[in-house]
Design a protein around this motif. Sequence first.
Motif, mmCIF file in Angstrom:
data_model
loop_
_atom_site.group_PDB
_atom_site.id
_atom_site.type_symbol
_atom_site.label_atom_id
_atom_site.label_comp_id
_atom_site.label_asym_id
_atom_site.label_seq_id
_atom_site.Cartn_x
_atom_site.Cartn_y
_atom_site.Cartn_z
ATOM 1 N N TRP A 107 5.855 -5.270 11.414
ATOM 2 C CA TRP A 107 4.827 -4.470 10.743
ATOM 3 C C TRP A 107 5.315 -3.057 10.410
ATOM 4 C CZ3 TRP A 107 1.664 -7.413 8.579
ATOM 5 C CH2 TRP A 107 0.994 -8.458 9.209
ATOM 6 N N THR A 130 -0.130 -13.406 9.019
ATOM 7 C CA THR A 130 -1.442 -13.234 8.381
ATOM 8 C C THR A 130 -2.127 -14.565 8.088
ATOM 9 O OG1 THR A 130 -0.667 -11.182 7.360
ATOM 10 C CG2 THR A 130 -2.621 -12.188 6.421
ATOM 11 N N PHE A 162 -2.938 -8.902 12.110
ATOM 12 C CA PHE A 162 -2.767 -7.722 11.271
ATOM 13 C C PHE A 162 -2.213 -6.594 12.134
ATOM 14 C CE2 PHE A 162 -6.053 -10.161 9.133
ATOM 15 C CZ PHE A 162 -5.689 -10.072 7.804
ATOM 16 N N GLU A 205 -8.004 -1.520 11.548
ATOM 17 C CA GLU A 205 -8.287 -0.806 10.314
ATOM 18 C C GLU A 205 -7.739 -1.562 9.108
ATOM 19 O OE1 GLU A 205 -4.194 0.520 11.512
ATOM 20 O OE2 GLU A 205 -6.062 -0.022 12.521
ATOM 21 N N VAL A 206 -6.631 -2.266 9.305
ATOM 22 C CA VAL A 206 -6.062 -3.073 8.216
ATOM 23 C C VAL A 206 -6.924 -4.306 7.975
ATOM 24 C CG1 VAL A 206 -4.055 -4.391 7.461
ATOM 25 C CG2 VAL A 206 -3.737 -2.254 8.724
ATOM 26 N N LEU A 214 1.404 -7.217 2.986
ATOM 27 C CA LEU A 214 1.011 -7.454 4.381
ATOM 28 C C LEU A 214 1.008 -8.939 4.722
ATOM 29 C CD1 LEU A 214 -1.853 -4.824 4.620
ATOM 30 C CD2 LEU A 214 0.238 -4.808 5.991
ATOM 31 N N GLY A 254 2.029 -2.092 2.339
ATOM 32 C CA GLY A 254 0.662 -2.144 2.865
ATOM 33 C C GLY A 254 0.394 -1.125 3.953
ATOM 34 N N ARG A 255 1.417 -0.309 4.293
ATOM 35 C CA ARG A 255 1.252 0.679 5.368
ATOM 36 C C ARG A 255 0.247 1.769 4.987
ATOM 37 N NH1 ARG A 255 2.357 -0.542 10.263
ATOM 38 N NH2 ARG A 255 2.004 1.687 10.556
ATOM 39 N N LEU A 275 -2.635 1.304 4.333
ATOM 40 C CA LEU A 275 -3.909 0.901 4.951
ATOM 41 C C LEU A 275 -3.871 0.975 6.470
ATOM 42 C CD1 LEU A 275 -4.588 -2.326 2.808
ATOM 43 C CD2 LEU A 275 -5.234 0.051 2.301
ATOM 44 N N ALA A 276 -2.683 1.253 7.040
ATOM 45 C CA ALA A 276 -2.520 1.176 8.495
ATOM 46 C C ALA A 276 -2.301 2.551 9.116
ATOM 47 C CB ALA A 276 -1.330 0.268 8.841
#
Length: 661
Positions: free
Chosen positions: A342, A372, A378, A382-383, A473, A594-595, A597-598
């Motif tokens: 991740w 996923t 995830f 939050e993701v 992600l 996608g980071r 969102l993390a």
Amino acid sequence: MDAAREIYWNVGHGVIGPMYLFSLIAIALCGWGFYKRTPIYRQGKPLDRLDRLPEKIAFMAKSVLAQTRVLRVVNPGILHTLFFWGFGILFIGTLLVMVQADLSQPLFGMVILKGTFYKIFSLALDIAGAAALLMLAGLLVRRFFVKPSGLEIIRDDYVVHSLLFAILVTGFVTEGVRMAATELMANPGLARFSPVGMLFGKIFLGMAPADLALGHKILWWVHFFLAMGFIAIIPFTKLRHIFTTSANYLFSDLSPKGTICTINMEDESIEQFGAAKVSDLTWKDIFDADACTSCKRCQDRCPAHGTDKPLSPMKLVRQVGEIAFTNPQGSLIETITEDAIWSCTTCRACQEICPAGIEHVNKILEMRRNLTLMEGSFPGDEVRTAIGNIEVNGNPFGLAYAGRGEWADGLDVKVMERDCDVDILYFVGCYASFDKRNREIARNFIKICTAAGVRVGILGKEEKCCGEPARKLGNEYLYQMSAAENIELLKGYDVKKIVTTCPHCFNTLGRDYRDLGLEIPVEHYTTFISKLMAEQRLTLKPEPFEFTYHDSCYLGRYMDIVAEPRAVLQVAGGRLTEMAKSGYESFCCGAGGGRILAEEKLGRRISVERVKMAEATGAPIVVSNCPFCLTMFEDGIKTGGCEESLKVRDLAEIVAERIIL
């Protein structure tokens, strides 16, 4: 008398039979070693990498012979390249000797190595051997004494360095003994064309002829068996990269950079999504582990590793190989760890710098797909929430569809469902649609288009997230669902060209959507503005300002757009001071993969690290071309305590302020 020397002097032509026998044995051992490895590669899924073969052969030849990828890092690239060329010239010289002694002279009476050509031949081999010896010494000092951080030393390193040194030194000593017996006194003029051999030869002057002959014969065989041992151990040591790295150039992916395999989500026969075991990867993914030279260039440029996160691209590739060779049924995820998987920002810095043509990013994406789609995992709650919002509301913020076009109120922009007679469709993206700071970028872009007479349309409430963060992600299902709806809309409006201010949307619509049937041209706003200026549809009034420029990963490394944004900013009056890492070596902002969102829970913040690089230039402004980067830098400036010394601005803001109407 022509300059020449007697081939097989002192050892006699009787060595030819045993020499070729042992050579065949060494070559057979080498071939057998590689043959034993091929079933390991075949554990992976089939993949055609021999398409566009002429192009790939040319690329392989250029990469191997010119060492172009190795030289991307000057030091130790020069050391390795000069050693390679030196050793290569020695190999060619050995072949010429073999051709004359065993083919042209006995069969046709033709002597190749004589006269001026022999002098050039002798001098070239001595210089090449000396260069190889010196470069090998430099590489040894770097590995065993300087010991760069992260460069691991294993048994193979000792074996390989020792063997190569022994081959080179015994070669020169053998030459020196021969010259002491035949040239140094009898033909000193010819000896000068073997300067290194002459130096070694002077050591042995004064020895009895019988002792020189015996010593030469022993050394000749020692040198020969060392060379044969070198050939025999290639597949069993790190030396295998001589062949595997070269082959990896032949197996290169010539499709657009960043291309990802599109899963047929409607194929009900698929029982496994993504990679849980090595057999879920391709044979090329396993082969990469054998091509890896453990040079750590990928690790040095990885923003995750550089900020103390548990990801090393080099280690990940090696772990894939270890599992394939020792525990094929073992879990990739457990071995590599979820935290490492991740942590990747998919910035592609590892692949850009890799001298061996290894493909790191897609391995990680395949493991994310497994996490996923198969495990429902995830990187954080939050993701999970953001992904759910994309699925329900078409954006990661969970905001209503109706508000997606509100930023355009009062601007000269058309909503496609009401009027689709436009020159371009502006695919706005989620951040420019909903984020307050990025909405200003969208408004400035429309201002630029209006000044240039470009009619702009937007999808408004019909637009959905392009799906890129979800895909990176691992959620291929949600990505394809979002993409299908967007593509249907775009085709229905007969759009001529799409322009986007987001490099992530640009990559996704312009490349990934091709697999799903979208053929509309897609352009990033930086090149679009550059063309408007070149066509004199847009004129700027230069106003001086100092700045540094951040190359977003998905515009620079992925799409090779580096020069155009800089040119636009310089026309606007900017004076550029580059960061230590820029262009193709730019350091990621931390939002890719996608980071965005993390939450960044491990190690130091990548955005702060990048902001510090910008601050170090002394420029008061860092210019971005990406909503993700802009968002990360706003946060990094605050978190890093740089609010007094640095501000982040988007290219569209700077251009819009300088428009001459």
